[in-house]
Design an enzyme around this catalytic site. Structure first.
Site, PDB file in Angstrom:
ATOM      1  N   ASP A  17       0.831  -1.208   0.000  1.00 20.12           N
ATOM      2  CA  ASP A  17       0.000   0.000   0.000  1.00 20.12           C
ATOM      3  C   ASP A  17       0.865   1.257   0.000  1.00 20.12           C
ATOM      4  OD1 ASP A  17      -2.324   1.500   0.142  1.00 20.12           O
ATOM      5  OD2 ASP A  17      -3.179   0.332   1.782  1.00 20.12           O
ATOM      6  N   ASP A  57     -10.833   2.039  -3.141  1.00 17.05           N
ATOM      7  CA  ASP A  57     -11.380   1.745  -1.812  1.00 17.05           C
ATOM      8  C   ASP A  57     -12.898   1.782  -1.837  1.00 17.05           C
ATOM      9  OD1 ASP A  57      -9.101   1.236  -0.410  1.00 17.05           O
ATOM     10  OD2 ASP A  57      -8.821   3.284   0.301  1.00 17.05           O
TER      11      ASP A  57
HETATM   12  C1  GLA Z   1      -5.754   1.761   2.363  1.00 16.90           C
HETATM   13  C2  GLA Z   1      -6.193   0.628   1.468  1.00 16.90           C
HETATM   14  C3  GLA Z   1      -7.235  -0.204   2.164  1.00 16.90           C
HETATM   15  C4  GLA Z   1      -6.670  -0.728   3.465  1.00 16.90           C
HETATM   16  C5  GLA Z   1      -6.173   0.411   4.320  1.00 16.90           C
HETATM   17  C6  GLA Z   1      -5.437  -0.102   5.540  1.00 16.90           C
HETATM   18  O1  GLA Z   1      -6.748   2.693   2.536  1.00 16.90           O
HETATM   19  O2  GLA Z   1      -6.659   1.115   0.240  1.00 16.90           O
HETATM   20  O3  GLA Z   1      -7.662  -1.267   1.338  1.00 16.90           O
HETATM   21  O4  GLA Z   1      -5.644  -1.634   3.181  1.00 16.90           O
HETATM   22  O5  GLA Z   1      -5.295   1.261   3.613  1.00 16.90           O
HETATM   23  O6  GLA Z   1      -5.012   0.909   6.368  1.00 16.90           O
END
Ligand code: GLA
Length: 706
Positions: free
Chosen positions: A452, A522
């Site tokens: 990420d 997301d």
């Molecule tokens: C980001 C990702 C999510 C999740 C969060 C965890 O927002 O896009 O899918 O993994 O971080 O903190």
């Protein structure tokens, strides 16, 4: 095939259906001649002739469609290259040096007329895909350093037309890759990222169609995509009635010291031509990713049905709860259990822990082993979330090394999501990350890494570096990221990697060379997702598009969506489940199990097949997308209805991409028709009411006509 016509000083690069021509004018400028449908004879292509300047403001050099514009002399359009020599001369004069055809690519070398600097332009055609991958290398062949102020990968000149429509992908966090189309103005239009990564706002892909009249299936489309995951720009410029599109690393806050003997390699800019509309253009890029871009070791493997814990447990992860989730996930047919954020350091919320990549002993007193063993016992593989480029000020790492982040003295370090960006331009930071991650993957049987990146850069200072290298951080960060992942992949060839940046903030052809799949957004509201996924499909293939089924009532929009609709939307790419499985009733789990089973039967065709967009969610009561296997023996069709009034007639869904003469049976029915009939008569959809959906499967039936 690449041909050199000596008498015309012209090169013709031919693919199966397209051709690209370039040549040297009377005054020795390397100019663009042609891009489009291939012509019967080599002499059909235009000859390289100098344009004429027709006023004291319009020079010949400026009007010639140069292949690689060096800034200097009387040139005013976007340059590909801008430099400062050691004696502070900032005027570049590029002349032709030589060419070679090697490894199926044309390499033309330009050089400065006086200073020892060379530019190698590389054109590599992919014949059956009608694509050309272009790169540029800047080589310092002298003894003194040269400072690079702008280095683009290449420029593309479009054939003269009345006007062009420009298609591009625009968006934001939780609303990425929305397709936008505008008439190209008589001016400059720039797509860019300045935040250090690819960006949610725009994506390095574009398409242009003459007079804006190409459709999904018909008409000419010129397109391009850049393989780069840092600051980039694509510049579209209309001058003297013609358009050029340039793409490469952004020159914003960029400077690169090229020392004696060094080479700067610009990222690949892949351009293509389709005579079969936007659908054809997308499929060319999809095939390119499947055949040439995606990591070779894993590309042939079907992507697994995964479960991700984020929406279920957020930071509140521990051994027992994750095991209970894994047990439920396994009953649904899930093959890969991914534990998201919260497992490391003192990570109880987003205020602490990033940088400390060791297992939290309170949540996992016996390390990850008991969880991983249970996951494996249940017949699944185990995956994990990391965000290596970041650090929370509240972390052991930051307390030890506060100077490891980008920063300027006398300025605050702006935090976003309580985190700062690690300075990956530093070798010690890069080695630290390789060390931690390599240990994590060596000590635990992890088969999937969700990587990420949850913020953009700010205060990008690295004042400990020599002054002339301080602005190199933008590029060095990206190169380090690529190096780290490459090293991990080499050491752990069985591990798959997913690119995530708060959803789809980092997807491009560069990241796809190292990452197997992408977390597209997301936003898991299945209705919103249709639009995000449609835009995504213009540039990227379904095998990279991970999509999860989450809660019935979505937390972003409060919209309620049936389980079936949520599954069908997620099944159009790489299926995942992100819902808290305890919240599902036994009946819902039973239903979910059915979808997972059905998906597994057809996923190979979805992930590796040819994708056809049948109807867009933008302007149809029903949107639809389908996939046809390479042998054209299976097809999977998804259709989504948003809302219907009693009596509204839905028109039949006309399929695409089938073999006209083969017979196909619609699974679960007696209907057996030729591919041509399915494509021209279509399928009557039995969708009703609000948010209804279906998945239809057609299989070729080799038995003779009855
Ligand atoms: C980001 C990702 C999510 C999740 C969060 C965890 O927002 O896009 O899918 O993994 O971080 O903190």
């Amino acid at each position: 095939m690449i041909h050199y016509l000596e008498h015309r000083r012209t090169w013709i690069i031919e693919t199966d259906q397209a051709a690209y021509g370039l040549g040297l004018t009377e005054t020795g400028q390397l100019i663009h001649l042609y891009f489009g449908e291939s012509l019967p004879y080599h002499t059909d292509y235009p000859e390289p002739r100098d344009q004429h300047g027709w006023a004291s403001f319009n020079s010949r050099a400026d009007r010639n469609p140069e292949e690689y514009t060096g800034w200097g002399g009387v040139r005013y359009s976007e340059p590909c290259l801008k430099v400062e020599f050691h004696d502070h001369v900032r005027d570049l004069v590029l002349v032709y040096k030589e060419y070679v055809i090697q490894d199926g690519a044309l390499v033309i070398t330009l050089r400065d007329a006086h200073y020892p600097l060379e530019i190698r332009l590389n054109y590599k055609p992919f014949a059956e895909l009608n694509l050309i991958q272009r790169t540029a290398e800047i080589v310092n062949t002298g003894e003194h350093p040269v400072d690079l102020e702008q280095v683009l990968s290449g420029e593309l000149h479009l054939p003269a037309e009345n006007h062009y429509r420009l298609s591009y992908l625009s968006g934001k966090w939780a609303g990425e890759t929305q397709l936008r189309q505008i008439e190209m103005p008589d001016a400059k239009f720039i797509l860019e990222s300045r935040g250090g990564t690819t960006s949610h706002q725009t994506n390095p892909w574009f398409a242009m169609d003459p007079d804006g009249c190409s459709t999904e299936d018909y008409g000419k489309v010129f397109f391009g995509a850049l393989a780069y995951s840092g600051n980039w720009k694509m510049v579209f410029e209309k001058r003297f009635g013609k358009i050029k599109a340039s793409a490469g690393v952004h020159d914003f806050d960029f400077r690169w010291r090229l020392n004696a003997g060094e080479t700067f390699a610009a990222p690949a800019f892949t351009i293509g031509y389709s005579a079969e509309g936007f659908g054809g253009a997308s499929r060319q890029l999809h095939q390119y990713q499947l055949e040439y871009v995606l990591p070779r070791q894993t590309v042939r493997q079907d992507r697994k049905v995964l479960y991700n814990s984020w929406e279920a447990t957020r930071f509140d992860v521990n051994e027992q709860d994750q095991i209970r989730l894994a047990e439920l996930a396994a009953t649904l047919g899930v093959e890969l259990f991914v534990m998201d954020d919260g497992w490391f350091g003192r990570r109880n919320d987003d205020h602490a822990g990033l940088g400390d990549w060791t297992v939290n002993p309170e949540k996992f007193p016996n390390g990850l082993r008991p969880l991983i063993e249970r996951v494996e016992e249940l017949g699944m593989e185990f995956g994990i979330w990391v965000e290596p480029e970041m650090v929370n000020p509240d972390s052991d790492l930051y307390r030890r090394h506060p100077d490891w982040v980008y920063h300027f003295p006398n300025r605050v370090n702006s935090e976003m999501r309580n985190q700062l960006v690690l300075n990956l331009a530093r070798e010690d930071v890069k080695q630290y990350l390789i060390g931690c991650l390599d240990r994590l993957l060596t000590e635990n049987r992890i088969r999937f890494v969700k990587w990420d990146m949850n913020r953009l850069f700010s205060e990008p200072g690295y004042l400990d570096a020599p002054y002339e290298q301080q602005r190199e951080i933008w590029v060095r960060h990206v190169r380090s990221l690529y190096d780290i992942v490459e090293t991990l992949r080499k050491n752990h060839p069985d591990v798959h990697f997913q690119s995530c940046s708060g959803g789809g903030g980092r997807v491009d052809l560069g990241i796809l060379e190292l990452f197997d799949q992408v977390w597209v957004s997301d936003n898991t509201d299945a209705y919103d997702r249709l639009f995000i996924q449609e835009g995504y499909s213009y540039a990227y293939c379904a095998k990279t598009m991970e999509s999860w089924v989450t809660a019935e009532q979505h937390w972003m929009n409060n919209r309620r969506l049936p389980l079936r609709f949520r599954f069908h939307v997620a099944m159009t790419g790489v299926l995942g489940i992100g819902e808290n499985l305890h919240a599902w009733s036994e009946k819902e789990r039973e239903e979910a199990r059915g979808y997972v089973e059905a998906y597994k039967k057809v996923r190979s065709g979805i992930q590796n097949g040819r994708q056809y967009r049948l109807q867009s969610p933008k302007n149809n009561p029903v949107s639809s997308v389908m996939y046809v296997s390479e042998q054209q023996d299976t097809a999977v069709v998804f259709a989504f209805l948003y809302g219907n009034r009693n009596g509204d007639e839905l028109r039949p869904l006309r399929l695409k991409g089938l073999d006209e003469t083969k017979y196909y049976v619609l699974e679960g029915t007696e209907q057996r028709r030729s591919g041509k009939a399915w494509m021209s008569v279509g399928i009557e959809l039995e969708l009703k009411g609000d948010l209804d959906s279906c998945m239809l499967v057609l299989r070729a039936d080799p038995s003779p006509n009855q």
